[in-house]
Motif scaffolding. Structure first.
Motif, PDB file in Angstrom:
ATOM      1  N   LEU A 104       0.861  -1.180   0.000  1.00 10.16           N
ATOM      2  CA  LEU A 104       0.000   0.000   0.000  1.00 10.16           C
ATOM      3  C   LEU A 104       0.895   1.226   0.000  1.00 10.16           C
ATOM      4  N   VAL A 105       0.604   2.166  -0.893  1.00  8.83           N
ATOM      5  CA  VAL A 105       1.331   3.431  -0.949  1.00  8.83           C
ATOM      6  C   VAL A 105       0.345   4.535  -0.591  1.00  8.83           C
ATOM      7  N   LEU A 106       0.677   5.278   0.454  1.00  8.62           N
ATOM      8  CA  LEU A 106      -0.178   6.364   0.940  1.00  8.62           C
ATOM      9  C   LEU A 106       0.570   7.681   0.818  1.00  8.62           C
ATOM     10  N   VAL A 107      -0.064   8.670   0.207  1.00 17.75           N
ATOM     11  CA  VAL A 107       0.525  10.002   0.103  1.00 17.75           C
ATOM     12  C   VAL A 107      -0.266  10.921   1.011  1.00 17.75           C
ATOM     13  N   SER A 108       0.318  11.222   2.162  1.00 18.34           N
ATOM     14  CA  SER A 108      -0.292  12.116   3.148  1.00 18.34           C
ATOM     15  C   SER A 108       0.674  12.278   4.304  1.00 18.34           C
ATOM     16  N   GLY A 109       0.537  13.372   5.007  1.00 19.09           N
ATOM     17  CA  GLY A 109       1.324  13.574   6.217  1.00 19.09           C
ATOM     18  C   GLY A 109       0.461  13.534   7.459  1.00 19.09           C
ATOM     19  N   ASP A 110      -0.816  13.221   7.292  1.00 19.09           N
ATOM     20  CA  ASP A 110      -1.798  13.272   8.362  1.00 19.09           C
ATOM     21  C   ASP A 110      -1.578  12.147   9.375  1.00 19.09           C
ATOM     22  N   GLY A 111      -1.273  12.518  10.603  1.00 24.94           N
ATOM     23  CA  GLY A 111      -1.023  11.552  11.658  1.00 24.94           C
ATOM     24  C   GLY A 111      -2.208  10.666  11.984  1.00 24.94           C
ATOM     25  N   ASP A 112      -3.409  11.075  11.601  1.00 23.71           N
ATOM     26  CA  ASP A 112      -4.581  10.230  11.825  1.00 23.71           C
ATOM     27  C   ASP A 112      -4.455   8.898  11.095  1.00 23.71           C
ATOM     28  N   PHE A 113      -3.609   8.849  10.065  1.00 22.83           N
ATOM     29  CA  PHE A 113      -3.451   7.615   9.298  1.00 22.83           C
ATOM     30  C   PHE A 113      -2.468   6.623   9.919  1.00 22.83           C
ATOM     31  N   ALA A 114      -1.809   6.994  11.012  1.00 21.99           N
ATOM     32  CA  ALA A 114      -0.858   6.069  11.656  1.00 21.99           C
ATOM     33  C   ALA A 114      -1.568   4.789  12.094  1.00 21.99           C
ATOM     34  N   LEU A 115      -2.736   4.915  12.663  1.00 19.19           N
ATOM     35  CA  LEU A 115      -3.505   3.750  13.091  1.00 19.19           C
ATOM     36  C   LEU A 115      -3.878   2.876  11.888  1.00 19.19           C
ATOM     37  N   LEU A 116      -4.287   3.506  10.796  1.00 18.37           N
ATOM     38  CA  LEU A 116      -4.608   2.772   9.566  1.00 18.37           C
ATOM     39  C   LEU A 116      -3.388   1.995   9.069  1.00 18.37           C
ATOM     40  N   VAL A 117      -2.243   2.651   9.018  1.00 20.92           N
ATOM     41  CA  VAL A 117      -1.023   2.006   8.537  1.00 20.92           C
ATOM     42  C   VAL A 117      -0.677   0.805   9.415  1.00 20.92           C
ATOM     43  N   ASP A 118      -0.764   0.967  10.724  1.00 23.11           N
ATOM     44  CA  ASP A 118      -0.528  -0.151  11.640  1.00 23.11           C
ATOM     45  C   ASP A 118      -1.490  -1.305  11.361  1.00 23.11           C
ATOM     46  N   ARG A 119      -2.740  -0.969  11.170  1.00 27.30           N
ATOM     47  CA  ARG A 119      -3.765  -1.995  10.940  1.00 27.30           C
ATOM     48  C   ARG A 119      -3.540  -2.739   9.632  1.00 27.30           C
ATOM     49  N   VAL A 120      -3.222  -2.012   8.571  1.00 26.00           N
ATOM     50  CA  VAL A 120      -2.964  -2.651   7.273  1.00 26.00           C
ATOM     51  C   VAL A 120      -1.765  -3.589   7.382  1.00 26.00           C
ATOM     52  N   ARG A 121      -0.710  -3.130   8.027  1.00 25.39           N
ATOM     53  CA  ARG A 121       0.486  -3.966   8.187  1.00 25.39           C
ATOM     54  C   ARG A 121       0.163  -5.214   9.004  1.00 25.39           C
ATOM     55  N   HIS A 122      -0.599  -5.064  10.064  1.00 27.98           N
ATOM     56  CA  HIS A 122      -0.926  -6.185  10.936  1.00 27.98           C
ATOM     57  C   HIS A 122      -1.942  -7.134  10.297  1.00 27.98           C
ATOM     58  N   ASP A 123      -3.059  -6.593   9.828  1.00 27.30           N
ATOM     59  CA  ASP A 123      -4.154  -7.435   9.333  1.00 27.30           C
ATOM     60  C   ASP A 123      -3.857  -8.094   7.989  1.00 27.30           C
ATOM     61  N   PHE A 124      -3.135  -7.403   7.119  1.00 27.29           N
ATOM     62  CA  PHE A 124      -2.898  -7.929   5.778  1.00 27.29           C
ATOM     63  C   PHE A 124      -1.455  -8.361   5.561  1.00 27.29           C
ATOM     64  N   GLY A 125      -0.594  -8.034   6.511  1.00 30.54           N
ATOM     65  CA  GLY A 125       0.803  -8.443   6.419  1.00 30.54           C
ATOM     66  C   GLY A 125       1.541  -7.859   5.233  1.00 30.54           C
ATOM     67  N   ILE A 126       1.123  -6.662   4.828  1.00 27.60           N
ATOM     68  CA  ILE A 126       1.793  -6.022   3.687  1.00 27.60           C
ATOM     69  C   ILE A 126       2.481  -4.733   4.146  1.00 27.60           C
ATOM     70  N   PRO A 127       3.567  -4.377   3.468  1.00 27.94           N
ATOM     71  CA  PRO A 127       4.241  -3.129   3.808  1.00 27.94           C
ATOM     72  C   PRO A 127       3.441  -1.918   3.344  1.00 27.94           C
ATOM     73  N   VAL A 128       3.720  -0.794   3.981  1.00 31.90           N
ATOM     74  CA  VAL A 128       3.076   0.465   3.621  1.00 31.90           C
ATOM     75  C   VAL A 128       4.157   1.528   3.431  1.00 31.90           C
ATOM     76  N   GLU A 129       4.201   2.085   2.228  1.00 31.93           N
ATOM     77  CA  GLU A 129       5.081   3.223   1.937  1.00 31.93           C
ATOM     78  C   GLU A 129       4.273   4.494   2.137  1.00 31.93           C
ATOM     79  N   VAL A 130       4.847   5.430   2.857  1.00 33.55           N
ATOM     80  CA  VAL A 130       4.194   6.717   3.078  1.00 33.55           C
ATOM     81  C   VAL A 130       5.056   7.800   2.449  1.00 33.55           C
ATOM     82  N   TYR A 131       4.458   8.582   1.558  1.00 30.26           N
ATOM     83  CA  TYR A 131       5.091   9.761   0.981  1.00 30.26           C
ATOM     84  C   TYR A 131       4.524  10.968   1.701  1.00 30.26           C
TER      85      TYR A 131
END
Length: 163
Positions: A104-131
């Motif tokens: 998953l590639v996410l373009v945002s600096g919004d800290g509200d997405f930290a929980l989402l990134v953690d969840r995606v990594r945990h639930d789907f076992g995929i890396p997340v790149e943040v720009y």
């Protein structure tokens, strides 16, 4: 070839690149970099619709690059404040499409997405790149990401050495 999902918080990247650099984000260059040797499963740009012609032209450019453009109406409150974020929409789409992707590639600096990134990594076992723009990207989001890619001159329109 890695299957990827690209999700772009258009308002966030617009304001952070403007405030940090006085320039605009280069969506073509970003697309080239983020999709190199990767297969795009889904690419969505989330924007606020103010209904002006310049914005419609920009949305047409995003579609030509390969993004689906999702629009939310701009809401001006009686107190003069404005509303138009896509946090919930981005979160729902991330959870929907991440199960079909290797990254998953996410373009945002919004800290509200930290929980989402953690969840995606945990639930789907995929890396997340943040720009995100340095100094305008929440530390919590940077720390949650598998990889943080700073948006700097090479991802800006009109930067020296760019054509």
């Amino acid at each position: 070839m890695k299957k990827i999902v690209l999700l772009v918080d258009v308002q966030n990247i617009y304001y952070t690149t403007r405030d940090a650099y006085g320039q605009h984000f280069d969506y073509n260059r970003f697309w080239e970099r983020a999709t190199a040797n990767r297969q795009v499963v889904k690419a969505i740009a989330y924007a606020v619709d103010r209904g002006d012609e310049k914005q419609r032209q920009f949305q047409t450019i995003l579609r030509a690059i390969g993004f689906e453009v999702k629009l939310k109406p701009f809401i001006k409150r009686a107190d003069g404040s404005a509303k138009g974020d896509w946090d919930v929409g981005i979160t729902l789409d991330a959870m929907e499409y991440a199960k079909h992707a290797d990254l998953l590639v996410l373009v945002s600096g919004d800290g509200d997405f930290a929980l989402l990134v953690d969840r995606v990594r945990h639930d789907f076992g995929i890396p997340v790149e943040v720009y995100g723009v340095p100094g305008f990207t929440a530390f919590a989001l940077i720390n949650a990401a598998t990889e943080y890619v700073p948006v700097e001159s090479d991802l800006l329109l009109g930067s020296p050495g760019r054509t």
